[in-house]
Design an enzyme around this catalytic site. Structure first.
Site, PDB file in Angstrom:
ATOM      1  N   GLU A  43       2.700   4.726  -4.188  1.00 50.03           N
ATOM      2  CA  GLU A  43       2.810   3.884  -2.982  1.00 50.03           C
ATOM      3  C   GLU A  43       3.662   2.658  -3.281  1.00 50.03           C
ATOM      4  O   GLU A  43       4.549   2.294  -2.503  1.00 50.03           O
ATOM      5  CB  GLU A  43       1.409   3.456  -2.522  1.00 50.03           C
ATOM      6  CG  GLU A  43       1.428   2.586  -1.274  1.00 50.03           C
ATOM      7  CD  GLU A  43       0.035   2.153  -0.808  1.00 50.03           C
ATOM      8  OE1 GLU A  43      -0.969   2.492  -1.460  1.00 50.03           O
ATOM      9  OE2 GLU A  43      -0.034   1.457   0.222  1.00 50.03           O
ATOM     10  N   THR A  80      -3.975   1.639   8.213  1.00 47.71           N
ATOM     11  CA  THR A  80      -2.739   1.736   8.981  1.00 47.71           C
ATOM     12  C   THR A  80      -2.682   3.050   9.746  1.00 47.71           C
ATOM     13  O   THR A  80      -2.891   4.127   9.168  1.00 47.71           O
ATOM     14  CB  THR A  80      -1.529   1.625   8.035  1.00 47.71           C
ATOM     15  OG1 THR A  80      -1.611   0.394   7.340  1.00 47.71           O
ATOM     16  CG2 THR A  80      -0.210   1.685   8.792  1.00 47.71           C
ATOM     17  N   GLY A 115      -7.708   5.580   3.476  1.00 48.83           N
ATOM     18  CA  GLY A 115      -9.003   4.884   3.506  1.00 48.83           C
ATOM     19  C   GLY A 115      -9.385   4.360   2.133  1.00 48.83           C
ATOM     20  O   GLY A 115     -10.249   4.932   1.468  1.00 48.83           O
ATOM     21  N   TYR A 116      -8.721   3.285   1.716  1.00 45.08           N
ATOM     22  CA  TYR A 116      -9.039   2.649   0.430  1.00 45.08           C
ATOM     23  C   TYR A 116      -9.818   1.349   0.670  1.00 45.08           C
ATOM     24  O   TYR A 116     -10.962   1.223   0.290  1.00 45.08           O
ATOM     25  CB  TYR A 116      -7.738   2.312  -0.331  1.00 45.08           C
ATOM     26  CG  TYR A 116      -7.190   3.392  -1.245  1.00 45.08           C
ATOM     27  CD1 TYR A 116      -7.372   4.740  -0.993  1.00 45.08           C
ATOM     28  CD2 TYR A 116      -6.444   3.043  -2.367  1.00 45.08           C
ATOM     29  CE1 TYR A 116      -6.850   5.706  -1.828  1.00 45.08           C
ATOM     30  CE2 TYR A 116      -5.916   4.004  -3.224  1.00 45.08           C
ATOM     31  CZ  TYR A 116      -6.119   5.330  -2.948  1.00 45.08           C
ATOM     32  OH  TYR A 116      -5.593   6.276  -3.780  1.00 45.08           O
TER      33      TYR A 116
HETATM   34  C1  LIG Z   1      -0.638  -4.702   7.379  1.00 42.23           C
HETATM   35  C2  LIG Z   1      -1.584  -4.143   6.376  1.00 42.23           C
HETATM   36  C3  LIG Z   1      -1.739  -2.783   6.266  1.00 42.23           C
HETATM   37  C4  LIG Z   1      -2.666  -2.247   5.366  1.00 42.23           C
HETATM   38  N1  LIG Z   1      -2.866  -0.891   5.335  1.00 42.23           N
HETATM   39  C5  LIG Z   1      -3.845  -0.380   4.558  1.00 42.23           C
HETATM   40  C6  LIG Z   1      -4.171   1.010   4.617  1.00 42.23           C
HETATM   41  O1  LIG Z   1      -3.573   1.797   5.371  1.00 42.23           O
HETATM   42  N2  LIG Z   1      -5.192   1.464   3.862  1.00 42.23           N
HETATM   43  C7  LIG Z   1      -5.894   0.656   3.016  1.00 42.23           C
HETATM   44  O2  LIG Z   1      -6.799   1.149   2.341  1.00 42.23           O
HETATM   45  N3  LIG Z   1      -5.627  -0.676   2.938  1.00 42.23           N
HETATM   46  C8  LIG Z   1      -4.611  -1.208   3.690  1.00 42.23           C
HETATM   47  N4  LIG Z   1      -4.333  -2.554   3.639  1.00 42.23           N
HETATM   48  C9  LIG Z   1      -5.190  -3.419   2.814  1.00 42.23           C
HETATM   49  C10 LIG Z   1      -4.510  -4.030   1.612  1.00 42.23           C
HETATM   50  O3  LIG Z   1      -4.350  -3.102   0.573  1.00 42.23           O
HETATM   51  C11 LIG Z   1      -5.368  -5.232   1.182  1.00 42.23           C
HETATM   52  O4  LIG Z   1      -5.275  -6.191   2.223  1.00 42.23           O
HETATM   53  C12 LIG Z   1      -4.925  -5.831  -0.122  1.00 42.23           C
HETATM   54  O5  LIG Z   1      -5.188  -4.976  -1.193  1.00 42.23           O
HETATM   55  C13 LIG Z   1      -5.615  -7.204  -0.383  1.00 42.23           C
HETATM   56  O6  LIG Z   1      -6.978  -7.102  -0.267  1.00 42.23           O
HETATM   57  P1  LIG Z   1      -7.795  -8.121   0.669  1.00 42.23           P
HETATM   58  O7  LIG Z   1      -7.128  -8.141   2.014  1.00 42.23           O
HETATM   59  O8  LIG Z   1      -9.215  -7.746   0.603  1.00 42.23           O
HETATM   60  O9  LIG Z   1      -7.546  -9.546   0.024  1.00 42.23           O
HETATM   61  P2  LIG Z   1      -8.329 -10.172  -1.210  1.00 42.23           P
HETATM   62  O10 LIG Z   1      -8.478  -9.158  -2.275  1.00 42.23           O
HETATM   63  O11 LIG Z   1      -9.563 -10.821  -0.684  1.00 42.23           O
HETATM   64  O12 LIG Z   1      -7.305 -11.277  -1.692  1.00 42.23           O
HETATM   65  C14 LIG Z   1      -7.173 -12.536  -1.032  1.00 42.23           C
HETATM   66  C15 LIG Z   1      -6.148 -13.355  -1.802  1.00 42.23           C
HETATM   67  O13 LIG Z   1      -6.607 -13.620  -3.136  1.00 42.23           O
HETATM   68  C16 LIG Z   1      -5.651 -13.179  -4.087  1.00 42.23           C
HETATM   69  N5  LIG Z   1      -6.341 -12.616  -5.264  1.00 42.23           N
HETATM   70  C17 LIG Z   1      -7.416 -11.789  -5.274  1.00 42.23           C
HETATM   71  N6  LIG Z   1      -7.756 -11.476  -6.534  1.00 42.23           N
HETATM   72  C18 LIG Z   1      -6.871 -12.117  -7.356  1.00 42.23           C
HETATM   73  C19 LIG Z   1      -6.682 -12.162  -8.769  1.00 42.23           C
HETATM   74  N7  LIG Z   1      -7.470 -11.482  -9.595  1.00 42.23           N
HETATM   75  N8  LIG Z   1      -5.653 -12.908  -9.254  1.00 42.23           N
HETATM   76  C20 LIG Z   1      -4.822 -13.590  -8.410  1.00 42.23           C
HETATM   77  N9  LIG Z   1      -4.961 -13.586  -7.056  1.00 42.23           N
HETATM   78  C21 LIG Z   1      -5.960 -12.844  -6.531  1.00 42.23           C
HETATM   79  C22 LIG Z   1      -4.860 -12.097  -3.383  1.00 42.23           C
HETATM   80  O14 LIG Z   1      -3.574 -11.936  -3.960  1.00 42.23           O
HETATM   81  C23 LIG Z   1      -4.800 -12.640  -1.962  1.00 42.23           C
HETATM   82  O15 LIG Z   1      -3.761 -13.592  -1.845  1.00 42.23           O
HETATM   83  C24 LIG Z   1      -3.403  -3.111   4.517  1.00 42.23           C
HETATM   84  C25 LIG Z   1      -3.213  -4.505   4.609  1.00 42.23           C
HETATM   85  C26 LIG Z   1      -2.333  -5.021   5.530  1.00 42.23           C
HETATM   86  C27 LIG Z   1      -2.190  -6.517   5.621  1.00 42.23           C
END
Ligand SMILES: Cc1cc2nc3c(=O)[nH]c(=O)nc-3n(C[C@H](O)[C@H](O)[C@H](O)COP(=O)(O)OP(=O)(O)OC[C@H]3O[C@@H](n4cnc5c(N)ncnc54)[C@H](O)[C@@H]3O)c2cc1C
Length: 303
Positions: free
Chosen positions: A149, A66, A32-33
């Site tokens: 991770e 997940t 839960g991050y």
């Molecule tokens: C299949 C799947 C499983 C997952 N499982 C888990 C889980 O079990 N637990 C959990 O806690 N999370 C989970 N996640 C979440 C995952 O960690 C996040 O989706 C990820 O960290 C990106 O965050 P966001 O989706 O909010 O995208 P955003 O942070 O909104 O990013 C959107 C886009 O902008 C880009 N971006 C953002 N900031 C910058 C920057 N400073 N410089 C350059 N580019 C940037 C990103 O690279 C991305 O392309 C999962 C995600 C997926 C898709």
């Protein structure tokens, strides 16, 4: 993911309660991050944990969690203070996922499957003793876990198995009257990926060796995460290419989970496209590859 946090930062009671179940895989955990609005910028997370005697009361939402629908427990980053800088107001809590007030809703991914969820917390009471380390010290655990991770996402075993499957498939499938493996273009692509996987393996071994010698980790997990996921996607793409027409049928009950539907094409063909589609997420989860490149730029190029 949570085991090393518990044995590195937890107290004796937490180790005794949780580590045996993790070791035996009897107890399943979710992570839960991420939250709506807090992914790459994880420190902006808002899930509130307000102290009420010997409990915290949790309110907020975790997203993309997940396998939460199979989990027994969930480890959460929660906000215990809004006073200091964002990182310092975060604590690391272990939460029994059956606690009243927690609801889990599926988020269906591009492959049509249920891997991830939205997990909502409404007045969820969690004992203070479930906190790992001091209040406000969760960011240290969070970063330690993320490095592990990202290193684990390298997933060399899976890549070697995929290479083997690709080789077997290319021996079985015919292209222009000969096994696909004898097609020079396909064979070049496969050999290229094989070499890149070997490169990744030796890079990981070098980093592990440095870790065993007690060197601090910095940019290394980010390098492994980026290369590991790029190769995962390239391998799944070549798998679909090798399947050719056999990749086209996309049944929803694809030959797994005990289905007795006959497969069309070679064994495992039915999962090729699903695997290809889901592996697009690999460059997002665990921290996006763009963010990993930022980390590398900061830690590696700065020197
Ligand atoms: C299949 C799947 C499983 C997952 N499982 C888990 C889980 O079990 N637990 C959990 O806690 N999370 C989970 N996640 C979440 C995952 O960690 C996040 O989706 C990820 O960290 C990106 O965050 P966001 O989706 O909010 O995208 P955003 O942070 O909104 O990013 C959107 C886009 O902008 C880009 N971006 C953002 N900031 C910058 C920057 N400073 N410089 C350059 N580019 C940037 C990103 O690279 C991305 O392309 C999962 C995600 C997926 C898709």
């Amino acid at each position: 993911m949570v085991g090393p946090v518990i044995y590195s930062f937890g107290n004796e009671a937490q180790k005794a309660q949780h580590l045996p179940g993790i070791l035996k895989s009897d107890v399943w955990w979710a992570q839960g991050y991420s939250e709506p609005g807090a992914g790459s910028d994880l420190a902006s997370l808002r899930m509130a944990a307000v102290r009420d005697g010997d409990h915290y009361i949790l309110n907020g939402t975790k997203l993309w969690t997940t396998m939460a629908h199979w989990a027994d427990w969930i480890f959460c980053l929660v906000r215990t203070s809004n006073e200091a800088k964002p990182q310092d107001g975060i604590s690391f809590l272990l939460v029994d996922i059956t606690t009243p007030g927690i609801s889990i809703d599926p988020v269906i991914t591009i492959d049509g499957e249920h891997h991830v969820n939205q997990v909502t917390f409404e007045d969820v009471r969690v004992p203070v003793e479930n906190r790992i380390g001091k209040e406000g010290a969760g960011w240290t655990c969070a970063k330690f876990l993320l490095a592990n991770e990202r290193q684990a996402i390298t997933d060399l075993g899976a890549k070697k198995r995929m290479l083997q499957r690709l080789r077997a498939l290319a021996t079985e499938i015919n292209a222009n009257g000969k096994p696909l493996l004898q097609d020079p273009d396909f064979s070049r692509k496969l050999t290229d990926l094989d070499i890149q996987v070997s490169g990744l393996e030796y890079t990981e071994l070098r980093f592990l060796d440095a870790q065993l010698r007690g060197e601090e980790r910095g940019f290394e997990p980010s390098i492994l995460k980026v290369r590991g996921t790029e190769l995962q996607q390239a391998l799944s793409e070549l798998y679909v290419e090798a399947l050719g027409y056999f990749a086209l049928p996309y049944p929803t009950n694809r030959g797994d989970h005990g289905s007795n539907m006959p497969e069309s094409g070679p064994q495992g063909a039915a999962n090729g496209v699903a695997h290809f589609l889901y592996s697009r997420a690999a460059t997002i989860y665990g921290g996006t590859n763009e963010i990993q490149k930022n980390i590398m730029a900061k830690l590696l190029l700065r020197a």
